[in-house]
Write a protein that holds these residues in place. Structure first.
Motif, short mmCIF file in Angstrom:
data_model
loop_
_atom_site.label_atom_id
_atom_site.label_comp_id
_atom_site.label_asym_id
_atom_site.label_seq_id
_atom_site.Cartn_x
_atom_site.Cartn_y
_atom_site.Cartn_z
N ARG A 43 0.66 -0.97 -0.11
CA ARG A 43 -0.11 0.37 -0.31
C ARG A 43 0.73 0.96 -0.24
O ARG A 43 1.29 1.20 1.29
CB ARG A 43 -0.93 -0.24 1.65
CG ARG A 43 -1.56 1.78 1.28
CD ARG A 43 -2.38 1.18 2.81
NE ARG A 43 -4.27 0.23 2.44
CZ ARG A 43 -4.22 0.55 3.18
NH1 ARG A 43 -4.07 1.31 4.76
NH2 ARG A 43 -5.89 -0.38 2.48
N GLY A 59 -11.74 2.30 -6.56
CA GLY A 59 -11.68 3.58 -5.70
C GLY A 59 -10.27 4.06 -6.07
O GLY A 59 -10.15 3.55 -6.80
N LYS A 60 -10.14 4.95 -5.83
CA LYS A 60 -8.54 5.20 -6.08
C LYS A 60 -7.22 5.06 -6.47
O LYS A 60 -6.26 4.98 -6.97
CB LYS A 60 -8.16 7.12 -5.74
CG LYS A 60 -8.13 7.04 -4.15
CD LYS A 60 -7.21 8.68 -3.52
CE LYS A 60 -8.09 9.10 -2.52
NZ LYS A 60 -8.88 8.04 -0.85
N GLY A 61 -7.72 3.75 -5.50
CA GLY A 61 -6.45 2.71 -5.58
C GLY A 61 -6.27 1.84 -6.38
O GLY A 61 -5.62 1.60 -7.75
N TYR A 111 -5.02 4.39 -8.76
CA TYR A 111 -3.56 4.65 -8.65
C TYR A 111 -2.86 2.96 -9.65
O TYR A 111 -2.12 3.78 -10.35
CB TYR A 111 -3.18 4.48 -7.71
CG TYR A 111 -2.00 4.55 -7.02
CD1 TYR A 111 -1.20 5.33 -7.12
CD2 TYR A 111 -1.35 3.44 -6.67
CE1 TYR A 111 0.75 5.56 -6.73
CE2 TYR A 111 0.04 3.19 -6.05
CZ TYR A 111 0.90 3.90 -6.31
OH TYR A 111 2.27 3.82 -6.36
N ALA A 112 -3.43 2.14 -10.10
CA ALA A 112 -2.78 1.02 -9.90
C ALA A 112 -2.57 0.86 -11.57
O ALA A 112 -1.29 0.38 -12.13
CB ALA A 112 -3.84 -0.37 -9.80
N MET A 134 -15.58 5.93 -6.90
CA MET A 134 -14.85 7.12 -5.98
C MET A 134 -14.48 8.34 -6.75
O MET A 134 -13.73 8.03 -7.86
CB MET A 134 -14.00 6.34 -5.04
CG MET A 134 -15.31 5.29 -3.88
SD MET A 134 -16.35 5.58 -2.70
CE MET A 134 -15.53 6.54 -1.78
N GLY A 140 -9.90 -1.26 -4.88
CA GLY A 140 -8.57 -0.12 -4.36
C GLY A 140 -9.94 0.53 -3.96
O GLY A 140 -9.46 1.82 -3.97
N ALA A 141 -10.70 0.37 -3.49
CA ALA A 141 -11.46 1.04 -2.21
C ALA A 141 -11.93 1.03 -0.88
O ALA A 141 -11.83 -0.45 -0.65
CB ALA A 141 -13.49 1.24 -3.06
N ARG A 142 -11.27 1.27 0.31
CA ARG A 142 -12.10 0.84 1.76
C ARG A 142 -13.00 1.53 2.10
O ARG A 142 -13.58 2.83 1.70
CB ARG A 142 -10.90 1.76 2.31
CG ARG A 142 -9.75 1.42 2.20
CD ARG A 142 -8.90 2.28 2.88
NE ARG A 142 -8.48 3.23 2.32
CZ ARG A 142 -7.53 4.15 2.89
NH1 ARG A 142 -6.66 4.42 3.51
NH2 ARG A 142 -7.00 5.43 1.90
N ASN A 172 -14.70 3.19 4.63
CA ASN A 172 -14.20 3.85 5.12
C ASN A 172 -15.37 5.12 5.36
O ASN A 172 -16.40 4.35 4.91
CB ASN A 172 -13.15 4.47 5.20
CG ASN A 172 -13.11 5.41 3.37
OD1 ASN A 172 -14.19 5.75 3.47
ND2 ASN A 172 -11.70 6.25 3.42
N ASP A 202 -7.46 -5.55 -2.18
CA ASP A 202 -6.75 -4.98 -1.90
C ASP A 202 -5.46 -5.24 -2.19
O ASP A 202 -4.79 -6.71 -1.53
CB ASP A 202 -7.39 -4.28 -0.95
CG ASP A 202 -6.79 -2.90 -0.45
OD1 ASP A 202 -8.04 -1.72 -0.81
OD2 ASP A 202 -5.91 -2.64 -0.29
N ILE A 203 -3.92 -4.70 -1.87
CA ILE A 203 -2.93 -5.16 -2.11
C ILE A 203 -3.26 -4.90 -0.37
O ILE A 203 -1.35 -5.61 -0.08
CB ILE A 203 -1.88 -4.22 -2.28
CG1 ILE A 203 -0.28 -4.18 -3.29
CG2 ILE A 203 -2.17 -2.85 -1.85
CD1 ILE A 203 -0.08 -4.00 -3.97
N GLY A 233 -3.82 -8.53 -3.34
CA GLY A 233 -2.92 -8.58 -4.70
C GLY A 233 -2.82 -7.17 -5.33
O GLY A 233 -3.44 -6.91 -4.49
N ASP A 234 -1.80 -7.43 -5.86
CA ASP A 234 -2.05 -5.06 -6.57
C ASP A 234 -3.15 -5.72 -8.23
O ASP A 234 -3.56 -6.87 -8.16
CB ASP A 234 -0.07 -5.28 -6.83
CG ASP A 234 -0.33 -6.28 -9.04
OD1 ASP A 234 -1.06 -5.84 -10.00
OD2 ASP A 234 -0.25 -7.53 -8.55
N ILE A 235 -3.91 -4.88 -8.01
CA ILE A 235 -4.75 -4.84 -9.22
C ILE A 235 -4.94 -5.24 -10.17
O ILE A 235 -5.72 -5.45 -10.90
CB ILE A 235 -5.63 -2.90 -8.73
CG1 ILE A 235 -6.19 -3.10 -6.92
CG2 ILE A 235 -6.72 -2.87 -9.82
CD1 ILE A 235 -5.91 -1.47 -6.97
#
Ligand code: ADP
Ligand code: TPW
Length: 580
Positions: free
Chosen positions: A171, A232-234, A237-238, A258, A291-293, A295, A317-318, A335-337
C-alpha cells in the motif's frame, strides 16, 4: 586533448582515488539514479545548497511559499506516476509544515518522500536548544508509512532506496527521510560513494492473488443477482486501466467510481451507476470493492445507506489488514489490482452470467429519472449564479477537453462538482480525498501541471482556496497552465450567517463580502477575470484554457446558495441548544 595525453593512467587512477564527494551530491546522485527528476520544496538552512545543486545537476526544483503545498504537489505527483513525489524542507517548522501533507499522503495511499534537513542528534537528544531543534524522526513516525534517518554519507544510497521502496511497494504512502545538516557536509571518497548508491530494482513488485481467493470471489459473484463494482482511487493509482475496463465490460456489472476513480472509465459509460448511487448502494446484493476502503466515504459499509439486507463483499486490495476493517468481507482478493482483476476476469467462465435486465433495467430507470431532475436544476439561470449554473458552464467547457486535469475542494463546491463534472480519462481528478481536507488546491494544481505539462482547472470554494492562495505566486513564477476558479459566496459554506449578539465581529463562517480574488493573481502578473453569470464564466474559462496562462476566475455565487458542510451536514455534532 594535449593535457589528457600527457596524463598517465597511473596519475588518472590516483586522482580518481583522491577525489571526494559529499552528502549533498550523494543525495542528488541517489535520486537521479532512481529516475527522480523533480523536487518540490522550500529552501533554508540546511538544505538551500541541496536545492541549488539539484537544479545545477539538471533536476527540476519547484520552490513553494509554504511547505504544505510543496508536500501536496509531491503527493499528487506520486499518485499520478507511481514514483514517489519528493518534498524538501528545512528543519522543525518547515518539517512540521510539510508533515500535514505527508500525513495526508499516507492517509490517501499516495507515495511521497518528505526529506527534511535536521539538527544534530547529539544536541537534539540532550535538548540543548539547537537552531530549529526538533526530534523530527519521532514526530514523523505516527504519520508516515515509514521513517528513516541517515547518519553516515555512505548510507545515503541505502536510505534513499529504502525510502523509495517503502513509499511505493504494497500500500503506497508517505515516507520521511531525515538528513542531519552534518551528514550533508560529510565528505567521502568519490569512487566508494558511487559504489554505495543503489538503483532500486522492481520497487513495487507485482503481487499475484492466491488462486483459491480468486475462485472464492468468482463463486460469490456467481451467486449475485444484483452485483455492483466499486472503483476507488487505488484502482486509478494502479494504472491497470485496460484490465479494469475489460473486467467491467465483460462482466456486465454496473459500477460506481469513487471521486478520484472518476474517468477510469468515462463517466458517460453506460454501465456507470453514478446517477443512481443511492439506489445501487441500497439494492446491490454483492459488492466488489476494487482499491476502495469501506471508510466514512462509504458509510463504513453499513447503516441506512446500505439497507437492511447484509451484502456480500468481494474486496480487491494490496493490503491484507484492510479486510474486515468495517464489515465482514466474504471474499478478500489480496494482490496488486492489475494482477487481481486479470485473474478475476479470467475466472469469468461459462458458469458466470451477466446481471439480468431486472437489475440493469432498474438502474437505468433510476439514472434516467435522476439525470432528468438534475438537468432541470442545471438549466435554471438564477441571478446571482448558484453552484449549479456555474458548474453547468464549467462542465460544458471541460466536456470538450477531456485531457484537462481537475482539482477540486470546498464543501458544496466539492460535492456538486464531483457529481456534475464528468471525467473521461483516468487520474485527471484530484480532490480533498480520504480526510476531506481543505488546502490541497494549489499544491495539487502545481503538482499536476508540473507532472503532466498539461492544463489544470482548479474548482475551489472560497474558503478552501484561502488555505493555499499564496501559491498563486508559484503558479505565476513557473508560468503554469493553471486556471483557478474561486466559487466566491462570501464565506465558509455560505456567506449569510450573522453574529447573534449584533456585535462588530462577523459570524464565524463569514468572509469579506464581494472580495475580488481575481486581483490577487494580477499582483503576480497572472490574468484575473470576474464572472457574475454563466456566460461570463464560460468566456473566461475558454480564454484561460486557450492562453495556457496562470489565470484566476472569481466566480460570484449567491451567498445564500448551498448548505452548511455541503452533504456532510449530518456529521455536525450540533448541541440541542444551538438547534433551537
Ligand atoms: P477511495 O477513497 O477512492 O475509496 P481509498 O483511498 O479508500 O480509495 O482506497 C484505496 C485502496 O487501494 C487502499 O486500501 C489501498 O491499499 C489500495 N491500493 C492502492 N494501490 C493498490 C494497488 N496497486 N493494488 C491493490 N490495491 C491498491
Ligand atoms: C484543513 C473544515 C470543511 S469544508 C470547509 C472547511 C473550512 C470550507 C467550505 O467552504 P468553501 O466551500 O470552501 O467556501 P463552499 O463550496 O461550501 O462554499 N480545515 C481543514 N480541512 C477541513 N476540512 C476544514 C478545516 C472545512
Amino acid at each position: 586533448m594535449a593535457e589528457a595525453d600527457s596524463t598517465t593512467v597511473e596519475e588518472t587512477l590516483k586522482q580518481q582515488a583522491t577525489e571526494t564527494t559529499d552528502g549533498f551530491h550523494l543525495v542528488i546522485d541517489a535520486l537521479k539514479l532512481n529516475d527522480i527528476d523533480t523536487i518540490f520544496g522550500l529552501v533554508g538552512i540546511p538544505i538551500t545548497d541541496l536545492a541549488r545543486l539539484a537544479q545545477a545537476e539538471g533536476m527540476r526544483f519547484i520552490g513553494f511559499r509554504h511547505e504544505q503545498h510543496a508536500g501536496n504537489a509531491a503527493a499528487i505527483a506520486g499518485f499520478m506516476t507511481q514514483k514517489p513525489g519528493i518534498c524538501l524542507t528545512v528543519s522543525a517548522p518547515g518539517f512540521l509544515n510539510g508533515l500535514t501533507a505527508l500525513a495526508n499522503a499516507t492517509t490517501n495511499c499516495f507515495p511521497m518522500i518528505l526529506i527534511s534537513g535536521s539538527s544534530e542528534r547529539e544536541i537534539v537528544d540532550l535538548q540543548q536548544g539547537d537552531y530549529e531543534e526538533m526530534d523530527q524522526l519521532n514526530a514523523a513516525k505516527p504519520y508516515a508509512k515509514a521513517a528513516y534517518r541517515v547518519l553516515h554519507a555512505e548510507d545515503i544510497g541505502v536510505g534513499v532506496a529504502r525510502a523509495i521502496r517503502a513509499a511505493v511497494s504494497g500500500r503506497p504512502g508517505g515516507v520521511y527521510l531525515d538528513l542531519p545538516a552534518k551528514l550533508l557536509a560529510q565528505t567521502l571518497d568519490a569512487v566508494k560513494a558511487q559504489q554505495s548508491l543503489i538503483k532500486v530494482v522492481d520497487a513495487a513488485p507485482r503481487q499475484l492473488p492466491a488462486p483459491d481467493s480468486v475462485k472464492r470471489a468468482i463463486d460469490v459473484l456467481k451467486s449475485a443477482k444484483r452485483p455492483l463494482i466499486l472503483l476507488g482511487k487505488g484502482a486509478a493509482y494502479a494504472q491497470a486501466d485496460a484490465e479494469i475496463r475489460a473486467f467491467v465490460e465483460q462482466s456486465g456489472i454496473p459500477y460506481l467510481p469513487m471521486s478520484m476513480a472518476k474517468g477510469l472509465l468515462p463517466d458517460t459509460h453506460e454501465q456507470s451507476a453514478s446517477a443512481a448511487r443511492s439506489f445501487v448502494l441500497l439494492e446491490a446484493d454483492v459488492v466488489v470493492l476494487i482499491g476502495a476502503r469501506l471508510n466514512w466515504l462509504l458509510s463504513h459499509g453499513k447503516g441506512k445507506t446500505w439497507g437492511a439486507e447484509p451484502k456480500k463483499f468481494v474486496q480487491v486490495d494490496i493490503s491484507p489488514t484492510e479486510i474486515d476493517s468495517n464489515v465482514a468481507i466474504a471474499a478478500p482478493v489480496i494482490g496488486d489490482i492489475g494482477s487481481c482483476v486479470a485473474a478475476l476476469r479470467a475466472g469469468l467462465d461459462a458458469g458466470f452470467r451477466k446481471p439480468g435486465t431486472e437489475w440493469t433495467g432498474a438502474i437505468a430507470e433510476r439514472k434516467n429519472k435522476n439525470l432528468a431532475k438534475m438537468a432541470a436544476t442545471l438549466d435554471k439561470n438564477p441571478s446571482p449564479m448558484n453552484f449549479h449554473s456555474a458548474l453547468r458552464a464549467i462542465r460544458d467547457v471541460l466536456k470538450t477537453r477531456p485531457d484537462i486535469n481537475v482539482v477540486n475542494e470546498g464543501a458544496n463546491t466539492l460535492d456538486y462538482a464531483r457529481s456534475i463534472i464528468d471525467m473521461y480519462e483516468p487520474r485527471k481528478r484530484f480532490d480533498s480525498g480520504t480526510w476531506g481536507i481543505m488546502g490541497i488546491g494549489m499544491g495539487f494544481a502545481i503538482g499536476a501541471a508540473v507532472t503532466s505539462g498539461k492544463q489544470v482547472v482548479a474548482i475551489e470554494g472560497d474558503s478552501a482556496f484561502g488555505f493555499s492562495g499564496m501559491e498563486l505566486e508559484t503558479i505565476c513564477r513557473y508560468d503554469l497552465p493553471v486556471c483557478t476558479i474561486v466559487f466566491n459566496n462570501n464565506g465558509v459554506y455560505r456567506g449569510t450567517d450573522v453574529n447573534p449578539t449584533g456585535g462588530k465581529d462577523v459570524a464565524p463562517t463569514v468572509f469579506v463580502k464581494g472580495a475580488r480574488y481575481d486581483k490577487m493573481i494580477e499582483a503576480f502578473g497572472g490574468i484575473g477575470h470576474n464572472a457574475t453569470t454563466p456566460e461570463e464564466l464560460t468566456k473566461a474559462l475558454l480564454e484561460a484554457i486557450a492562453s495556457g496562462k496562470p489565470t484566476l476566475i472569481n466566480a460570484v455565487i449567491d451567498e445564500a446558495a448551498g448548505t452548511e458542510s455541503g452533504r456532510l451536514t449530518n456529521l455536525n455534532p450540533q448541541s440541542a441548544a444551538m438547534k433551537k
